[in-house]
Design a protein around this motif. Structure first.
Motif, PDB file in Angstrom:
ATOM      1  N   SER A  21      48.167  41.798  43.167  1.00  0.00           N
ATOM      2  CA  SER A  21      47.573  40.482  42.904  1.00  0.00           C
ATOM      3  C   SER A  21      47.371  39.635  44.164  1.00  0.00           C
ATOM      4  O   SER A  21      47.986  38.586  44.320  1.00  0.00           O
ATOM      5  N   PRO A  22      46.503  40.080  45.061  1.00  0.00           N
ATOM      6  CA  PRO A  22      46.316  39.356  46.322  1.00  0.00           C
ATOM      7  C   PRO A  22      45.797  37.925  46.093  1.00  0.00           C
ATOM      8  O   PRO A  22      44.962  37.695  45.221  1.00  0.00           O
ATOM      9  N   LEU A  23      46.304  37.032  46.898  1.00  0.00           N
ATOM     10  CA  LEU A  23      45.885  35.623  46.850  1.00  0.00           C
ATOM     11  C   LEU A  23      44.682  35.463  47.782  1.00  0.00           C
ATOM     12  O   LEU A  23      44.795  35.648  48.991  1.00  0.00           O
ATOM     13  N   LEU A  41      40.057  36.638  39.069  1.00  0.00           N
ATOM     14  CA  LEU A  41      41.054  36.700  37.992  1.00  0.00           C
ATOM     15  C   LEU A  41      40.870  37.962  37.148  1.00  0.00           C
ATOM     16  O   LEU A  41      41.838  38.598  36.737  1.00  0.00           O
ATOM     17  N   ALA A  46      44.281  36.611  42.665  1.00  0.00           N
ATOM     18  CA  ALA A  46      44.542  35.190  42.420  1.00  0.00           C
ATOM     19  C   ALA A  46      43.664  34.357  43.344  1.00  0.00           C
ATOM     20  O   ALA A  46      43.818  34.416  44.560  1.00  0.00           O
ATOM     21  N   PRO A  47      42.711  33.612  42.774  1.00  0.00           N
ATOM     22  CA  PRO A  47      41.815  32.799  43.611  1.00  0.00           C
ATOM     23  C   PRO A  47      42.416  31.435  43.906  1.00  0.00           C
ATOM     24  O   PRO A  47      43.184  30.899  43.107  1.00  0.00           O
TER      25      PRO A  47
ATOM     26  N   ARG B 141      52.595  29.578  44.436  1.00  0.00           N
ATOM     27  CA  ARG B 141      51.671  30.186  45.382  1.00  0.00           C
ATOM     28  C   ARG B 141      50.284  29.780  44.918  1.00  0.00           C
ATOM     29  O   ARG B 141      49.747  30.374  44.011  1.00  0.00           O
ATOM     30  N   ARG B 194      43.746  33.566  32.485  1.00  0.00           N
ATOM     31  CA  ARG B 194      42.795  34.420  33.200  1.00  0.00           C
ATOM     32  C   ARG B 194      41.400  33.798  33.207  1.00  0.00           C
ATOM     33  O   ARG B 194      40.416  34.448  33.549  1.00  0.00           O
TER      34      ARG B 194
END
Lengths: 269, 269, 269
Positions: A21-23, A41, A46-47, B141, B194
């Motif tokens: 789940s990269p930011l 998403l 994760a935006p 985060r 989501r």
């Protein structure tokens, strides 16, 4: 010479997207923010759109990846981009440059040329934009490309050498190169070009993939293949250009690591 | 002690939304404006995004309620928020503070802490945000919460005492408190998390409900219950995270006063 | 006297949209940019939101048409609008002014009145906005109109004389006038008023039509008729206000030149 792409690497990157789940820090244009966030998403990323120059540097340092898209850039957002790119460079955050409509418009063209010298992991645009960024063309009419991805191939290889990263040129067949290897990604659907922000969301997805892939070229190729597979699925169930976008986001969610093993990709190095 | 919530008050608030059509002034982030406006229109409220510092004060004075969401805040929009909050205070316009991603980012955190001292009718956020706003945590985060709503319960009660208003903490089970009473709202669906902007739209809906409800806690609870009921209905008919948003707006429109009589709410004071 | 509108001219304009793909420069509010872009793409036009004051002038000069919508205007965007309007005037680019929420709010009202003196090809708004722009009313509550299109007819005729262009007033029945002729456009659907940005997208579509139509009045009428026909088709297939927007974009794509031959338009000069 045409050879096989390592499809397992693409599949592994898809799996990593969901698990890690990269930011993704997005400095992108205001037309496409909603779709961009929903695309990220949908695939498990994760935006976050953190746009104040006062905050963009701190956030780029902790993000997994950064997207810089100059589509509606102006004075303050250009400053945020500069701050974020500097911080990303210092922190080792990979970042993607999307030179939207670069060419005829001086303010963004000067900015994009300046940013391109700061080491983007990937430059992603259409052929006209990539050629204009490299100083090899006058650019398209707004966001339209008047050239094919293959027209930009030579320029893309040179630009990749100059940035030290990957250059991805979108078109009916996408061309992705790191200066040494050249990969073509087919498939997709024309409805992508009739949905505002589909290309911009691809830039964000590329940032997400680059954050999790072992290799930047693999990451960029996986993002393009993921988009193409989902577009085909969405086109089959939507009723027109209006219902395509939501169907595409559904399909982006549904594309699995196994699906990427059958992606239409070809190493044409 | 667990006791019954006054469900009739929630139903009455739902009916009042449709009949009195409150004008909700939204100073919110650019990612979620479209969904926020459509959510308000769906339930019978009237949205208006008036963002210039030159206009935000006048408009907050005539609006039925004000939403202040710091998701993409920067210098000029922070100034508009300060002007609007001051004007809302003078005019008696109830307002909702949504401290998006407050915690690690100093600019917005300082702003949100300052605004929280100006008497928001409701603070609405996830657990990490509410804890960070109250000075009790480092924040999540970006927009993710790393804590549950119940983790933030004690802090929320204290914060409500400090602001003199309601604090609503979103999560799988929402916690809503005015410092004296504590109400939990269940139901809902994970697809809300989501869909970009679902939480932010809930903040706007809370502002709309607070404008028409006799009691602020009832208003905030009704908004959360309305969202949860609609999410369940939408999840049953959508095909994925892309088609959820439009189905949710359809469902928000369809939720009646009678539906709120069967909301999953519990007074756990 | 009521007489027939030249339906062939409307049909010809619809056909021209698809074949000439006008480039529409949109300076519009951030709430509606996505829908606006997708509406333009659906009908065959090319949208571009170029918002920096440093670029807006150059772009307005090469665009086929310009839209200026003051919905979320502030200092910098007002400057971009002034620059773009000046450039459009010099280059002969037709432009549309959408005076969103003009009336009670001074900053935008002063700006819109100033811009209206620079020769917009079309002013498009609801009755309250048009009356306020002409100095004949106090404006509505935010974006709502408290008057019908016919209430604004006299004022619209006078305003058209003053701007030298067309004035289009939206309502259940739209009124479009160039000061000499008065055309009414019926049809449409109330769901248009429950979808944020539908009216703003109509302004953009009007700009696109004016770029390709032989006559400005015909262009404005064609845009309104196109929207009305598509709204009826979309209302028949959607499930509520949330699913209406995408269905409407699908339907805008599907409206043909032949469909415009059966538009509900009437010359009431």
């Amino acid at each position: 010479m045409s050879s096989a792409v390592d499809l397992d690497a693409l599949a592994a990157a898809r799996a990593a997207l969901s698990t890690s789940s990269p930011l993704v820090h997005c400095l992108t244009n205001t037309v496409v923010q909603t779709l961009t966030a929903n695309v990220l998403l949908a695939v498990g990323a994760a935006p976050a759109m953190v746009e104040a120059p006062e905050e963009a540097g701190d956030f780029a340092a902790i993000a997994s990846a950064l997207l810089v898209n100059v589509g509606t850039v102006h004075g303050r957002s250009a400053e945020a981009m500069r701050v974020a790119v500097r911080s990303a460079g210092a922190a080792g955050t990979p970042w993607v440059l999307d030179p939207v409509a670069v060419g005829g418009l001086r303010f963004r063209t000067d900015l994009a040329v300046e940013l391109a010298d700061s080491g983007p992991a990937v430059v992603r645009g259409n052929a006209s934009e990539v050629m204009a960024l490299a100083g090899a063309g006058a650019g398209g009419r707004g966001v339209d490309s008047t050239a094919t991805a293959d027209d930009a191939l030579e320029v893309a290889v040179v630009l990749a050498g100059r940035t030290g990263g990957v250059v991805a040129v979108s078109g009916p067949v996408d061309v992705v190169t790191d200066g040494a290897r050249v990969v073509r990604v087919g498939g997709g659907h024309p409805l992508l070009t009739r949905t505002t922000g589909a290309g911009c969301a691809l830039g964000a997805l590329t940032a997400a993939y680059v954050a999790v892939a072992g290799d930047r070229l693999d990451g960029a190729v996986a993002a393009h293949a993921h988009v193409a597979l989902a577009a085909e699925a969405a086109a089959a169930v939507c009723s027109g250009p209006g219902t395509f976008a939501a169907a595409w986001v559904d399909a982006l969610d549904a594309v699995t690591a196994e699906d990427l093993l059958r992606a239409d990709v070809r190493d044409d190095t």
